[in-house]
Design a protein around this motif. Structure first.
Motif, PDB file in Angstrom:
ATOM      1  N   ILE A  68       6.316  10.818   1.639  1.00 50.05           N
ATOM      2  CA  ILE A  68       5.656  10.683   2.927  1.00 50.05           C
ATOM      3  C   ILE A  68       5.219   9.234   3.122  1.00 50.05           C
ATOM      4  CG2 ILE A  68       3.602  11.331   4.260  1.00 50.05           C
ATOM      5  CD1 ILE A  68       3.643  14.021   2.850  1.00 50.05           C
ATOM      6  N   TYR A  70       2.644   7.318   5.263  1.00 52.46           N
ATOM      7  CA  TYR A  70       1.501   7.672   6.114  1.00 52.46           C
ATOM      8  C   TYR A  70       0.921   6.416   6.762  1.00 52.46           C
ATOM      9  CZ  TYR A  70      -3.222   9.344   7.234  1.00 52.46           C
ATOM     10  OH  TYR A  70      -4.403   9.645   7.859  1.00 52.46           O
ATOM     11  N   PRO A  72      -2.327   5.506   8.772  1.00 52.37           N
ATOM     12  CA  PRO A  72      -3.592   6.094   9.196  1.00 52.37           C
ATOM     13  C   PRO A  72      -4.023   5.630  10.577  1.00 52.37           C
ATOM     14  CG  PRO A  72      -3.971   4.436   7.499  1.00 52.37           C
ATOM     15  CD  PRO A  72      -2.489   4.557   7.675  1.00 52.37           C
ATOM     16  N   LEU A  75      -7.458   1.642   9.681  1.00 46.86           N
ATOM     17  CA  LEU A  75      -7.792   1.293   8.319  1.00 46.86           C
ATOM     18  C   LEU A  75      -8.818   0.179   8.401  1.00 46.86           C
ATOM     19  CD1 LEU A  75      -7.171   1.765   5.382  1.00 46.86           C
ATOM     20  CD2 LEU A  75      -5.353   0.106   5.531  1.00 46.86           C
ATOM     21  N   THR A  84      -4.271 -10.405   0.728  1.00 50.66           N
ATOM     22  CA  THR A  84      -3.147 -10.878   1.535  1.00 50.66           C
ATOM     23  C   THR A  84      -2.263  -9.687   1.877  1.00 50.66           C
ATOM     24  OG1 THR A  84      -1.795 -11.288  -0.411  1.00 50.66           O
ATOM     25  CG2 THR A  84      -3.118 -13.139   0.372  1.00 50.66           C
ATOM     26  N   ARG A  87      -0.249  -8.697  -1.093  1.00 47.64           N
ATOM     27  CA  ARG A  87      -0.995  -7.951  -2.102  1.00 47.64           C
ATOM     28  C   ARG A  87      -1.213  -6.511  -1.642  1.00 47.64           C
ATOM     29  NH1 ARG A  87      -1.887  -5.598  -5.489  1.00 47.64           N
ATOM     30  NH2 ARG A  87      -3.369  -5.630  -7.207  1.00 47.64           N
ATOM     31  N   PHE A  88      -1.522  -6.361  -0.360  1.00 51.62           N
ATOM     32  CA  PHE A  88      -1.734  -5.038   0.221  1.00 51.62           C
ATOM     33  C   PHE A  88      -0.492  -4.166   0.061  1.00 51.62           C
ATOM     34  CE2 PHE A  88      -1.290  -2.344   4.072  1.00 51.62           C
ATOM     35  CZ  PHE A  88      -2.337  -1.482   3.830  1.00 51.62           C
ATOM     36  N   ASN A  90       1.612  -4.292  -2.181  1.00 60.19           N
ATOM     37  CA  ASN A  90       1.835  -3.963  -3.596  1.00 60.19           C
ATOM     38  C   ASN A  90       0.909  -2.856  -4.093  1.00 60.19           C
ATOM     39  OD1 ASN A  90       3.961  -5.514  -5.000  1.00 60.19           O
ATOM     40  ND2 ASN A  90       2.907  -7.252  -4.073  1.00 60.19           N
ATOM     41  N   LEU A  91       0.258  -2.154  -3.180  1.00 63.28           N
ATOM     42  CA  LEU A  91      -0.613  -1.035  -3.551  1.00 63.28           C
ATOM     43  C   LEU A  91      -0.012   0.278  -3.061  1.00 63.28           C
ATOM     44  CD1 LEU A  91      -4.094  -2.545  -2.617  1.00 63.28           C
ATOM     45  CD2 LEU A  91      -3.232  -2.096  -4.902  1.00 63.28           C
ATOM     46  N   PRO A  92      -0.054   1.328  -3.819  1.00 63.54           N
ATOM     47  CA  PRO A  92      -0.569   1.395  -5.190  1.00 63.54           C
ATOM     48  C   PRO A  92       0.453   0.968  -6.239  1.00 63.54           C
ATOM     49  CG  PRO A  92       0.104   3.561  -4.489  1.00 63.54           C
ATOM     50  CD  PRO A  92       0.377   2.644  -3.336  1.00 63.54           C
ATOM     51  N   LYS A  93       1.725   0.812  -5.837  1.00 60.46           N
ATOM     52  CA  LYS A  93       2.740   0.435  -6.830  1.00 60.46           C
ATOM     53  C   LYS A  93       3.211  -0.984  -6.580  1.00 60.46           C
ATOM     54  CE  LYS A  93       4.729   5.027  -7.519  1.00 60.46           C
ATOM     55  NZ  LYS A  93       3.995   5.657  -6.388  1.00 60.46           N
ATOM     56  N   ARG A  94       3.424  -1.717  -7.651  1.00 64.62           N
ATOM     57  CA  ARG A  94       4.008  -3.046  -7.522  1.00 64.62           C
ATOM     58  C   ARG A  94       5.408  -2.915  -6.935  1.00 64.62           C
ATOM     59  NH1 ARG A  94       0.347  -7.234  -8.409  1.00 64.62           N
ATOM     60  NH2 ARG A  94      -1.216  -6.444  -9.835  1.00 64.62           N
ATOM     61  N   ARG A 132       4.167  -0.907   5.098  1.00 70.92           N
ATOM     62  CA  ARG A 132       3.712  -0.292   3.859  1.00 70.92           C
ATOM     63  C   ARG A 132       4.250   1.138   3.728  1.00 70.92           C
ATOM     64  NH1 ARG A 132       0.279   3.074   1.922  1.00 70.92           N
ATOM     65  NH2 ARG A 132      -0.513   2.714  -0.175  1.00 70.92           N
TER      66      ARG A 132
END
Lengths: 245, 264
Positions: A68, A70, A72, A75, A84, A87-88, A90-94, A132
């Protein structure tokens, strides 16, 4: 099988039921839009579908290994959190840098990877959220009033982006929307909620349904009337930020 | 030669900074400052519990801090948390703690040691315990870093990508309780929350990423410990408050400089 299916789903918070007895399914590649007044259970339904809200009764059945994406409703990133765009993402997985670049390009904001999240405009922010969601190579995109806070051209641009993404990647899209003309233009199916499913079907069928007209007005000229009606709505709903319960 | 007690005090303080700085970043990002206050003030109740039952102070504090932190986090899940409620809990924890310590039979307790810390009296064993706790907290945060950050951004986003924000909340709660337990000897119940929040807030203008902010907070926290201890030694001021004062001065400077730093 369906990507996600619900059976007699009833949802609520703290003993108060907000949505009852929803049986619903979304298939691969479909665009389904959920409409309904404030407090009608739209966001609750999405939260149950992603697993963030436990049903009071009934079931949510996700296809095994369903991915999925998602997006939101809003945020909020606290100004104390330096982050950055890269960096954002890269969350939750690199993630692989090339994948990040591809997702940002796909979402229409290839130049933003080094920008701070808190410095983005509303439209840029939503596109980064879209990027993302796309990074996980989802089977389905779930968007919760993703254009809230954008002006009309901004919202229209964002929906064009979504449609382009769906055309290219062939994923299913489930979204909550206030932009009724978008509902008419782009959806395969519309689900109209008001504490329960008050009507469901193709946009034309729903637009003619008495239940829908009772909620959204009685336009007699089809899409045009709905489009006009939408201008009222933009005003009606411009102050409802954060309304998710 | 520098006295051993100064060395032990420095090591103890650096241990606390190691744990408190990265944890403090989450406290700041998640707007949990009052949560930190309430938990650390409740540490006094833990002191009373330890004195009454003859268990080590650090164990009593750990238990009570964990209970308090769990109560607050379950209240906040039920959406009844508010600024006022957290304020009530923070001060009630302190007041009940003071009352409870005075009721412990049989001994005169040096209350100020628990309120303001007694860093110059830490033993070698204390240093070992503080570092064990601090390393545990740091490793816990490091191991869960990505998941903690995602849950901090937005719980639903974390859930949708397969995470469990409640578990991350519990990990932070646990880390907070351990940090409070190891820090009470160093800065005292009144000022533990300051060691969480101030270095992190002072680090904010220098950082472009969460990791950068956590590392910078550690460095600033460590420098504040050394500066505060130095000042305490020179001017004969209480050590814990001197450390926090040093951190606060850093915060004032970094905030004043922040427009210049950001326009670089």
């Amino acid at each position: 099988m369906s990507l996600i299916e619900t059976k007699n789903l009833t949802l609520g918070y703290g003993g108060k039921i907000v949505l009852r007895d929803v049986s619903f399914a979304i298939e691969a590649g479909e665009i389904v839009t959920i409409v309904g007044p404030n407090g009608s259970g739209k966001s609750s339904l999405l939260r149950a579908l992603i697993g963030a809200l436990r049903p009071i009764s009934g079931d949510v059945i996700r296809k095994p290994d369903l991915k999925i994406g998602y997006v939101p409703q809003k945020l909020h990133i606290d100004a104390t959190l330096p982050l950055t765009v890269q960096r954002f993402l890269n969350l939750p997985k690199r993630q692989n840098p090339a994948d990040i670049e591809a997702a940002l390009t796909r979402a229409g904001v290839p130049e933003l990877s080094q920008a701070q999240m808190t410095s983005l405009s509303g439209g840029q922010f939503q596109r980064v959220l879209l990027a993302r969601a796309l990074l996980g190579k989802p089977d389905i995109l779930i968007l919760d009033e993703a254009t809230q806070g954008l002006d009309q051209p901004g919202a229209a641009g964002f929906y064009r982006q979504i449609e382009e993404v769906r055309r290219d990647l062939g994923l299913a899209v489930l979204m909550v929307s206030h932009d009724l003309h978008v509902v008419m233009a782009a959806s395969d199916r519309v689900l109209c909620l008001n504490g329960h499913v008050c009507c469901e079907g193709s946009p034309e069928i729903v637009a003619d349904a008495p239940e829908y007209r009772a909620l959204f007005g009685t336009g007699t000229q089809g899409t045009l009337a709905l489009y006009r009606h939408d201008h009222d709505h933009a005003h009606d709903h411009s102050h409802e930020h954060g309304h998710s319960h | 030669m520098l006295d051993d007690f100064i060395l032990r005090a420095g090591l103890a303080g650096l241990g606390v900074a190691l744990a408190a700085a990265p944890l403090g970043c989450f406290v700041v990002w998640r707007r949990m400052a009052y949560f930190g206050d309430a938990t650390s003030h409740a540490a006094l109740l833990g002191v009373a519990l330890a004195l009454a039952t003859n268990i080590p102070v650090i164990a009593g504090v750990l238990i009570i801090a964990l209970v308090m932190a769990l109560i607050i986090s379950s209240l906040s899940e039920r959406h009844v948390s508010s600024d006022a409620l957290l304020g009530v809990l923070a001060h009630a924890g302190l007041a009940f703690g003071l009352v409870a310590v005075s009721l412990v039979p049989g001994q005169r307790v040096d209350l100020s040691a628990y309120l303001f810390g007694d860093i110059l009296a830490v033993s070698s064993m204390d240093v070992v315990v503080i570092w064990a706790g601090a390393v545990l907290v740091a490793l816990l945060l490091l191991a869960r870093w990505q998941a903690l950050l995602t849950a901090t951004l937005n719980p639903d986003l974390a859930t949708a990508s397969g995470g469990n924000p409640k578990r991350e909340q519990f990990i932070l709660t646990l880390a907070l309780a351990v940090t409070v337990a190891v820090a009470i000897k160093v800065v005292g119940a009144l000022l533990i929350a300051a060691m969480l929040v101030i270095p992190a807030a002072a680090a904010r203008p220098f950082a472009r990423t969460p990791e950068g902010m956590a590392l910078c907070a550690m460095a600033l926290g460590g420098i504040a410990v050394c500066a505060g201890l130095g000042a305490s030694f020179l001017f004969d001021t209480p050590a814990g408050p001197s450390i926090v004062s040093a951190a606060a001065v850093f915060f004032a400077f970094s905030t004043a400089l922040s427009p210049a730093i950001r326009s670089r």
